[in-house]
Design a protein around this motif. Structure first.
Motif, short mmCIF file in Angstrom:
data_model
loop_
_atom_site.label_atom_id
_atom_site.label_comp_id
_atom_site.label_asym_id
_atom_site.label_seq_id
_atom_site.Cartn_x
_atom_site.Cartn_y
_atom_site.Cartn_z
N VAL A 184 0.84 -1.19 0.00
CA VAL A 184 0.00 0.00 0.00
C VAL A 184 0.87 1.25 0.00
N GLN A 185 0.38 2.29 -0.67
CA GLN A 185 1.07 3.57 -0.73
C GLN A 185 0.14 4.68 -0.26
N PRO A 186 0.67 5.70 0.46
CA PRO A 186 -0.18 6.76 0.99
C PRO A 186 -0.80 7.62 -0.10
N LEU A 187 -2.04 8.05 0.14
CA LEU A 187 -2.76 8.88 -0.82
C LEU A 187 -2.70 10.36 -0.47
N ASP A 188 -2.19 10.71 0.72
CA ASP A 188 -2.24 12.10 1.16
C ASP A 188 -1.01 12.91 0.78
N GLY A 189 -0.11 12.32 -0.01
CA GLY A 189 1.06 13.06 -0.47
C GLY A 189 2.21 13.10 0.51
N ASP A 201 8.24 6.01 9.05
CA ASP A 201 9.36 5.15 9.45
C ASP A 201 8.81 3.88 10.09
N ALA A 202 9.46 2.79 9.80
CA ALA A 202 9.03 1.51 10.38
C ALA A 202 10.27 0.68 10.69
N HIS A 249 10.08 -4.71 3.64
CA HIS A 249 10.32 -3.27 3.72
C HIS A 249 10.72 -2.71 2.35
N PRO A 250 9.79 -2.74 1.37
CA PRO A 250 10.09 -2.12 0.07
C PRO A 250 10.25 -0.62 0.23
N ASP A 251 10.97 0.02 -0.69
CA ASP A 251 11.27 1.44 -0.57
C ASP A 251 10.05 2.33 -0.75
N ASP A 252 9.07 1.89 -1.54
CA ASP A 252 7.98 2.79 -1.94
C ASP A 252 6.61 2.39 -1.42
#
Length: 396
Positions: A175-180, A185-186, A213-216
């Motif tokens: 999943v990738q964030p939609l809020d920009g 950090d994890a 832990h993928p980069d994107d």
């Protein structure tokens, strides 16, 4: 620290309170949900309420905290509090909710214990409650600050950008964030909460370990839970969360994380407990770690073993790593000495090893016993358990 007067009262009444806690906690939840039905609908795990595990976990934590105050005056059970604080932040618990809990918990105590709850007894246990509550509020405030979130406001919209069917029961979501905003950090070993709106309008929350832990993207994995009851959120995600779906995902949380030292490390898991271990192992491989790594996994069979190929590839990639696998019902020509339950006593464990465990409670207990017998220090054995922590505060 408890005041001297409250210490003596709590010491005298702890057996009665502890003995009745099994009656107190269900009554507390009945009162809480009667006054605030939205909490059961949108915050508490309805499955854990139905099977009683949440009540057991609450009872264990209260009794453990009170016992710690009596046995170790002047100190605080920080390890226990940290685990609870991380879970609270993952759910978005806010400070004002502690007053709501206090109201209904003490009403339940008074109803169950009756005349035994004098003003002095109530005041002493009130002191215990607020020592625990205020310590948690302070810990949670720091965690919210680290997450860059206001207290209670940890969920962000994410879009599902990838979906991998690991086994018939386990699916990985990217999943990738939609809020920009950038990805949070994890740390290897942490989990995220996913808030899902179900068919009846409830917005239920569940925690899922970060399995890579993928980069994107954030990567977490979900096992479809079957049982009594079935996992309503896991089933919903398996059936409805496709690429393009929007999910509400919380900040990464969890106190069982891979240390950055150089000591040998043991990653031991059973079943879906492989998810945080895979996240740790992938981090070690990505950073080119030269640590001695022993990865152990136990499962029903090769078909149910999620991340089997990852386990083998990642240990092969590391310069000083080995994998040990046990199957209860092996398929094909599987070694007899690796059939059944994992047995850590049969593995050479180097001195100074730091161990991380994840799996069902019987596995955790057996693995910890075997590690202690092998000379691993108790302080160097860390565990993660999915769902309410029924081991918390117990002599494991």
């Amino acid at each position: 620290m408890l005041s001297p007067k409250s210490t003596e009262i709590v010491r005298a009444t702890l057996p009665a309170v502890g003995g009745a806690i099994g009656e107190i906690t269900p009554l507390f939840y009945d009162k809480l949900f009667a006054a605030h039905p939205e909490l059961l609908r949108d915050l508490f795990n309805r499955g854990n309420q139905a099977n009683g595990t949440q009540q057991q976990a609450l009872a264990g934590s209260i009794a453990a905290f009170a016992t710690a105050l009596l046995e170790h005056p002047g100190t605080r059970p920080d390890a226990m509090l940290a685990r609870i604080a991380h879970k609270h932040v993952s759910l978005g618990i806010a400070p004002e909710q502690y007053r709501v809990v206090h109201l209904h918990l003490f009403a339940a105590i008074a109803e169950v214990l009756g005349e035994a709850v004098t003003e002095e007894v109530a005041a002493a246990w009130d002191e215990v409650y607020w020592l625990m509550a205020n310590a948690l509020i302070a810990l949670e405030a720091r965690l919210y600050e680290q997450a860059g979130a206001a207290a209670g406001d940890v969920f962000r919209p994410y879009r599902v950008t990838g979906r991998i069917e690991e086994t018939a029961e386990v699916t990985t979501f990217l999943v990738q964030p939609l809020d920009g905003r950038p990805l949070p950090d994890a740390r290897p070993g942490q989990y995220v909460s996913v808030r899902t709106e179900l068919a009846d309008g409830a917005r239920q929350i569940r925690q899922y370990s970060l399995s890579g832990h993928p980069d994107d993207a954030l990567q977490f994995s979900v096992k479809r839970v079957t049982g009594d009851p079935d996992g309503e959120v896991s089933h919903h995600l398996h059936h409805h969360a496709r690429v393009g779906t929007t999910l509400m995902v919380g900040a990464p949380c969890g106190d069982v994380t891979l240390d950055e030292g150089t000591s040998p490390v043991l990653l031991a898991s059973a079943g879906i407990g492989c998810t945080p271990m895979t996240g740790m192992l992938s981090h070690l491989a990505a950073t080119g770690s030269h640590r001695r790594v022993i990865a152990v996994h136990a499962d029903r069979s090769e078909a149910t073993h999620a991340f089997r190929s990852d386990l083998l590839q990642l240990t092969e990639k590391l310069p000083d790593a080995v994998a040990h696998i046990w199957y209860e019902q092996p398929e094909g020509d599987w070694p007899a000495d690796r059939t059944g339950y994992a047995d850590l006593s049969r593995i050479g464990i180097p001195a100074g090893t730091t161990a991380y465990l994840c799996g069902p409670l019987p596995f955790l207990r057996a693995a910890r016993t075997q590690l202690l017998a092998a000379g691993v220090a108790a302080a160097d054995i860390h565990y993660e358990v999915f769902g309410p922590d029924l081991w918390l505060g117990q002599d494991a």
